[in-house]
Design a protein around this motif. Structure first.
Motif, PDB file in Angstrom:
ATOM      1  N   MET A 226      -4.122  13.299   8.093  1.00 61.42           N
ATOM      2  CA  MET A 226      -2.601  14.127   7.461  1.00 61.42           C
ATOM      3  C   MET A 226      -1.856  14.142   8.959  1.00 61.42           C
ATOM      4  SD  MET A 226      -2.726  15.178   4.260  1.00 61.42           S
ATOM      5  CE  MET A 226      -1.621  16.446   4.323  1.00 61.42           C
ATOM      6  N   ARG A 227      -2.373  14.331   9.868  1.00 59.06           N
ATOM      7  CA  ARG A 227      -1.505  14.209  11.298  1.00 59.06           C
ATOM      8  C   ARG A 227      -1.111  12.927  11.448  1.00 59.06           C
ATOM      9  NH1 ARG A 227      -5.343  18.284  12.583  1.00 59.06           N
ATOM     10  NH2 ARG A 227      -6.513  16.792  13.979  1.00 59.06           N
ATOM     11  N   GLU A 228      -1.975  12.053  11.381  1.00 57.18           N
ATOM     12  CA  GLU A 228      -1.642  10.597  11.687  1.00 57.18           C
ATOM     13  C   GLU A 228      -0.486  10.292  10.995  1.00 57.18           C
ATOM     14  OE1 GLU A 228      -3.146   6.002  11.081  1.00 57.18           O
ATOM     15  OE2 GLU A 228      -4.649   7.818  11.427  1.00 57.18           O
TER      16      GLU A 228
ATOM     17  N   HIS B  67     -10.084   6.154   2.020  1.00 60.28           N
ATOM     18  CA  HIS B  67      -9.031   5.121   1.107  1.00 60.28           C
ATOM     19  C   HIS B  67      -8.004   4.483   2.025  1.00 60.28           C
ATOM     20  CE1 HIS B  67      -6.757   2.974  -1.830  1.00 60.28           C
ATOM     21  NE2 HIS B  67      -7.845   3.093  -2.749  1.00 60.28           N
ATOM     22  N   TYR B  68      -7.228   5.363   2.819  1.00 65.48           N
ATOM     23  CA  TYR B  68      -6.231   4.945   3.652  1.00 65.48           C
ATOM     24  C   TYR B  68      -6.947   4.135   4.755  1.00 65.48           C
ATOM     25  CZ  TYR B  68      -2.914   5.172   7.476  1.00 65.48           C
ATOM     26  OH  TYR B  68      -2.198   4.817   8.378  1.00 65.48           O
ATOM     27  N   SER B  69      -7.681   4.646   5.434  1.00 64.87           N
ATOM     28  CA  SER B  69      -8.479   4.003   6.475  1.00 64.87           C
ATOM     29  C   SER B  69      -8.978   2.773   6.198  1.00 64.87           C
ATOM     30  CB  SER B  69      -9.697   5.036   7.208  1.00 64.87           C
ATOM     31  OG  SER B  69      -9.037   6.343   7.810  1.00 64.87           O
ATOM     32  N   SER B  70      -9.677   2.496   5.159  1.00 62.79           N
ATOM     33  CA  SER B  70     -10.252   1.324   4.586  1.00 62.79           C
ATOM     34  C   SER B  70      -9.231   0.052   4.617  1.00 62.79           C
ATOM     35  CB  SER B  70     -10.933   1.227   3.393  1.00 62.79           C
ATOM     36  OG  SER B  70     -11.878   2.229   3.804  1.00 62.79           O
ATOM     37  N   TRP B  71      -7.982   0.606   4.003  1.00 61.74           N
ATOM     38  CA  TRP B  71      -6.944  -0.272   3.715  1.00 61.74           C
ATOM     39  C   TRP B  71      -6.211  -0.630   5.009  1.00 61.74           C
ATOM     40  CZ3 TRP B  71      -5.454  -3.711   0.087  1.00 61.74           C
ATOM     41  CH2 TRP B  71      -6.225  -3.591  -1.160  1.00 61.74           C
ATOM     42  N   ASN B  72      -6.106   0.543   5.965  1.00 62.70           N
ATOM     43  CA  ASN B  72      -5.423   0.288   7.211  1.00 62.70           C
ATOM     44  C   ASN B  72      -4.092  -0.449   7.167  1.00 62.70           C
ATOM     45  OD1 ASN B  72      -5.345   0.710   9.959  1.00 62.70           O
ATOM     46  ND2 ASN B  72      -6.511  -1.013  10.528  1.00 62.70           N
ATOM     47  N   PRO B  73      -3.267   0.081   6.240  1.00 63.08           N
ATOM     48  CA  PRO B  73      -2.040  -0.605   5.881  1.00 63.08           C
ATOM     49  C   PRO B  73      -1.137  -0.898   7.092  1.00 63.08           C
ATOM     50  CG  PRO B  73      -1.632   1.527   5.288  1.00 63.08           C
ATOM     51  CD  PRO B  73      -3.242   1.374   5.788  1.00 63.08           C
ATOM     52  N   ARG B  74      -1.171  -0.111   8.071  1.00 58.81           N
ATOM     53  CA  ARG B  74      -0.179  -0.196   9.192  1.00 58.81           C
ATOM     54  C   ARG B  74      -0.659  -1.488  10.155  1.00 58.81           C
ATOM     55  NH1 ARG B  74       0.862   6.173  10.598  1.00 58.81           N
ATOM     56  NH2 ARG B  74       2.798   6.149   9.988  1.00 58.81           N
TER      57      ARG B  74
ATOM     58  N   TYR C 233       0.767  -1.180  -0.027  1.00 54.22           N
ATOM     59  CA  TYR C 233       0.166  -0.091   0.065  1.00 54.22           C
ATOM     60  C   TYR C 233       0.907   1.343   0.036  1.00 54.22           C
ATOM     61  CZ  TYR C 233      -3.865   3.315   0.919  1.00 54.22           C
ATOM     62  OH  TYR C 233      -4.555   4.276   0.763  1.00 54.22           O
ATOM     63  N   ILE C 234       0.560   2.224  -1.040  1.00 55.31           N
ATOM     64  CA  ILE C 234       1.327   3.664  -1.124  1.00 55.31           C
ATOM     65  C   ILE C 234       0.560   4.634  -0.553  1.00 55.31           C
ATOM     66  CG2 ILE C 234       2.837   4.592  -2.415  1.00 55.31           C
ATOM     67  CD1 ILE C 234       2.549   2.409  -4.598  1.00 55.31           C
ATOM     68  N   VAL C 235       0.966   5.579   0.234  1.00 55.34           N
ATOM     69  CA  VAL C 235       0.451   6.663   0.408  1.00 55.34           C
ATOM     70  C   VAL C 235       0.970   7.633   0.100  1.00 55.34           C
ATOM     71  CG1 VAL C 235       1.090   7.062   2.968  1.00 55.34           C
ATOM     72  CG2 VAL C 235      -1.146   7.833   2.328  1.00 55.34           C
ATOM     73  N   ARG C 236       0.528   8.931  -0.390  1.00 53.97           N
ATOM     74  CA  ARG C 236       1.078  10.306  -0.652  1.00 53.97           C
ATOM     75  C   ARG C 236       0.260  11.441   0.010  1.00 53.97           C
ATOM     76  NH1 ARG C 236       1.505  12.722  -6.828  1.00 53.97           N
ATOM     77  NH2 ARG C 236       3.067  14.135  -6.485  1.00 53.97           N
ATOM     78  N   ASP C 237       1.000  12.423   0.298  1.00 54.88           N
ATOM     79  CA  ASP C 237       0.486  13.570   0.966  1.00 54.88           C
ATOM     80  C   ASP C 237      -0.829  13.928   0.239  1.00 54.88           C
ATOM     81  OD1 ASP C 237      -0.360  16.589   1.218  1.00 54.88           O
ATOM     82  OD2 ASP C 237       1.415  16.715   2.197  1.00 54.88           O
TER      83      ASP C 237
ATOM     84  N   GLY D 227       2.008  12.276   9.505  1.00 55.13           N
ATOM     85  CA  GLY D 227       3.027  13.154   9.974  1.00 55.13           C
ATOM     86  C   GLY D 227       2.987  14.227   8.621  1.00 55.13           C
ATOM     87  N   TYR D 228       2.182  14.239   7.657  1.00 55.23           N
ATOM     88  CA  TYR D 228       2.221  15.442   7.062  1.00 55.23           C
ATOM     89  C   TYR D 228       1.638  16.545   7.424  1.00 55.23           C
ATOM     90  CZ  TYR D 228       2.451  11.655   3.303  1.00 55.23           C
ATOM     91  OH  TYR D 228       2.634  10.504   2.559  1.00 55.23           O
ATOM     92  N   TYR D 229       0.877  16.765   8.458  1.00 54.39           N
ATOM     93  CA  TYR D 229       0.787  17.902   9.388  1.00 54.39           C
ATOM     94  C   TYR D 229       1.272  17.827  10.662  1.00 54.39           C
ATOM     95  CZ  TYR D 229      -2.927  19.603   6.347  1.00 54.39           C
ATOM     96  OH  TYR D 229      -3.833  20.244   5.180  1.00 54.39           O
ATOM     97  N   ASP D 230       2.312  18.523  10.976  1.00 55.61           N
ATOM     98  CA  ASP D 230       2.898  18.527  12.476  1.00 55.61           C
ATOM     99  C   ASP D 230       2.044  18.981  13.435  1.00 55.61           C
ATOM    100  OD1 ASP D 230       5.263  17.510  11.546  1.00 55.61           O
ATOM    101  OD2 ASP D 230       5.911  19.460  10.967  1.00 55.61           O
ATOM    102  N   GLU D 231       1.210  19.917  13.016  1.00 53.87           N
ATOM    103  CA  GLU D 231       0.274  20.743  14.195  1.00 53.87           C
ATOM    104  C   GLU D 231      -1.078  20.751  13.403  1.00 53.87           C
ATOM    105  OE1 GLU D 231       0.940  20.972  17.164  1.00 53.87           O
ATOM    106  OE2 GLU D 231       2.959  20.675  17.315  1.00 53.87           O
TER     107      GLU D 231
END
Length: 214
Positions: A202-204, A116-123, A75-79, A206-210
């Protein structure tokens, strides 16, 4: 025995095709697609760099769909900002024009970026290799090692098809690859909508620090 299928999964325009070129270049592995892809609309070299017609020894299959089985996956994710802007341009060039607000909200094929990311839940998903597009671009050697361990296959070559070379092959499909340029295009109400829907993921990732300020 090889698994029946290994999904190469991502939200559209998140580096799926880029990783397909890496797998072809370094491992001699072609990747099939869940879709009926017509390469004739791209340059003559497009199919060549993806290994069109070559054996798919691992039965790796590209998908943008949500998961419907427990097969192994890469699974690949991008900002999300960069993915959505890139997908917006892809729709304009190759499909039908879609308002960027529809893509942000998930009113388009494959749903929304964060869903999409949450449905795959790749971690947490078993037998799944999770990669970030940004890490692949910045340090392809590290990504190659992760892929080698996942596939139990040693690479036979280095990856030399950087994005500028891919852009030369087909500048419409490989439009930029530059997150910063894409992110600059997302502003105003579109950015506010994006933040309201996707900032937690995005925060989860690491794309948003705050939390974003508006």
């Amino acid at each position: 025995m090889r698994p029946s299928t290994i999904w190469l999964a991502s939200f559209p325009r998140s580096g799926n095709t880029y990783l397909r070129t890496l797998l072809r270049s370094c491992f001699g592995v072609s990747v099939a697609s869940r879709y009926d892809e017509d390469y004739s609309q791209f340059s003559e070299k497009f199919g060549e760099i993806l290994g069109q017609g070559a054996p798919n020894r691992f039965n790796i299959v590209k998908t943008h769909d949500l998961p419907d089985d427990d097969f192994p996956a890469i699974y690949i994710v991008r900002d999300g900002r960069a993915s959505i802007v890139s997908y917006f341009h892809y729709c304009h060039d190759f499909e039908i024009d879609r308002p960027i607000e529809d893509i942000i909200a998930g009113n388009a094929p494959f749903g929304s970026w964060s869903n999409h990311y949450s449905s795959w839940n790749p971690r947490q998903r078993p037998t799944t290799l999770f990669l970030k597009y940004e890490d692949i671009v910045q340090n392809p050697d590290s990504a190659i090692e992760l892929l080698a361990d996942f596939l139990n296959e040693r690479p036979h070559d280095r990856f030399t098809a950087d994005f500028s070379k891919l852009h030369d092959i087909d500048p419409r499909f490989f439009r930029s690859g530059n997150n910063a340029r894409n992110i600059e295009e997302l502003n105003g109400l579109a950015l506010s909508l994006f933040d309201s829907l996707h900032s937690s993921v995005m925060r989860e990732l690491g794309y948003y620090d705050e939390p974003p300020t508006r």
